[in-house]
Motif scaffolding. Structure first.
Motif, PDB file in Angstrom:
ATOM      1  N   CYS A 174       0.845  -1.189   0.000  1.00  0.00           N
ATOM      2  CA  CYS A 174       0.000   0.000   0.000  1.00  0.00           C
ATOM      3  C   CYS A 174       0.879   1.237   0.000  1.00  0.00           C
ATOM      4  N   GLY A 175       0.303   2.362  -0.312  1.00  0.00           N
ATOM      5  CA  GLY A 175       1.092   3.579  -0.340  1.00  0.00           C
ATOM      6  C   GLY A 175       0.268   4.781  -0.729  1.00  0.00           C
ATOM      7  N   VAL A 176       0.967   5.842  -1.021  1.00  0.00           N
ATOM      8  CA  VAL A 176       0.351   7.101  -1.421  1.00  0.00           C
ATOM      9  C   VAL A 176       1.149   7.662  -2.585  1.00  0.00           C
ATOM     10  N   GLN A 177       0.441   8.282  -3.527  1.00  0.00           N
ATOM     11  CA  GLN A 177       1.092   8.906  -4.661  1.00  0.00           C
ATOM     12  C   GLN A 177       0.496  10.294  -4.833  1.00  0.00           C
ATOM     13  N   VAL A 178       1.354  11.290  -4.833  1.00  0.00           N
ATOM     14  CA  VAL A 178       0.925  12.661  -5.081  1.00  0.00           C
ATOM     15  C   VAL A 178       1.225  12.955  -6.548  1.00  0.00           C
ATOM     16  N   HIS A 179       0.242  13.473  -7.259  1.00  0.00           N
ATOM     17  CA  HIS A 179       0.393  13.750  -8.685  1.00  0.00           C
ATOM     18  C   HIS A 179      -0.361  15.024  -9.024  1.00  0.00           C
ATOM     19  N   SER A 180      -0.288  15.444 -10.272  1.00  0.00           N
ATOM     20  CA  SER A 180      -0.898  16.715 -10.667  1.00  0.00           C
ATOM     21  C   SER A 180      -2.404  16.745 -10.436  1.00  0.00           C
ATOM     22  N   GLY A 181      -3.073  15.591 -10.467  1.00  0.00           N
ATOM     23  CA  GLY A 181      -4.514  15.542 -10.253  1.00  0.00           C
ATOM     24  C   GLY A 181      -4.925  15.450  -8.799  1.00  0.00           C
ATOM     25  N   GLY A 182      -3.974  15.341  -7.879  1.00  0.00           N
ATOM     26  CA  GLY A 182      -4.292  15.247  -6.461  1.00  0.00           C
ATOM     27  C   GLY A 182      -3.455  14.205  -5.762  1.00  0.00           C
ATOM     28  N   THR A 183      -4.093  13.451  -4.897  1.00  0.00           N
ATOM     29  CA  THR A 183      -3.412  12.437  -4.097  1.00  0.00           C
ATOM     30  C   THR A 183      -4.175  11.123  -4.208  1.00  0.00           C
ATOM     31  N   SER A 184      -3.437  10.056  -4.448  1.00  0.00           N
ATOM     32  CA  SER A 184      -4.035   8.714  -4.507  1.00  0.00           C
ATOM     33  C   SER A 184      -3.485   7.884  -3.370  1.00  0.00           C
ATOM     34  N   ARG A 185      -4.378   7.311  -2.589  1.00  0.00           N
ATOM     35  CA  ARG A 185      -4.001   6.354  -1.553  1.00  0.00           C
ATOM     36  C   ARG A 185      -4.467   4.999  -2.052  1.00  0.00           C
TER      37      ARG A 185
END
Length: 166
Positions: free
Chosen positions: A124-135
């Protein structure tokens, strides 16, 4: 509620995308939809319940702590020779500081969700990108995605687990 089912993706994945209403009753409504999807995917028993719990925790996190709009993406497919269900909740970014003092939150009722997600998922994790944040979290469904549990599987844990902000 709109639900999009994408056909078979290039790697044999199947995906469902659901909008997440920023409302208190959204989690239970989305759980019902997810249960139907997982049943259609022939997941049963503990695996189905584990995925539903991961969905609930990530959705609650987005509704309580993040900025709308949010989207739930469920993907079933092979990862590293194993079958997984990937649960991903994307929002438009971190929530602004809460107006309610943190002392008002009972520590016995809050703050355990992401620990539950980490325990139930293989990664599991988190990704910050131009569209926001995905967990996101991946729940093991057995070898080849046949459903059921994979006994004796340890490892597969990434540093992303500790990177999920509450």
């Amino acid at each position: 509620m709109t639900m999009a089912q994408l056909g078979t993706a290039p790697r044999g994945e199947v995906e469902h995308i659901l909008p997440v209403p920023h409302a208190a009753g959204a989690v239970s409504s989305l759980r019902r939809h997810v249960r139907a999807v997982l049943t259609d995917w022939k997941l049963t028993g503990d695996v189905l319940e584990d995925v539903l719990l991961v969905v609930s925790e990530l959705l609650t996190n987005a509704i309580v702590h993040a900025l709308p709009p949010a989207t739930l993406r469920l993907t079933r497919g092979p990862v590293d020779q194993r079958g997984v269900v990937r649960v991903e909740v994307t929002d438009t970014g971190p929530a602004p500081p809460a107006q309610v003092p943190t002392a008002a939150c009972d520590p016995d009722e809050h703050g355990r969700g992401l620990g539950i997600v980490a325990t139930l998922s293989v990664r599991c994790g988190v990704q910050v990108h131009s569209g926001g944040t995905s967990r996101w979290a991946e729940v093991l469904v057995g070898c080849g995605g046949s459903g059921g549990t994979a006994e004796g599987v340890t490892g597969g844990v990434t540093a992303g687990r500790s990177a999920i902000p509450g």
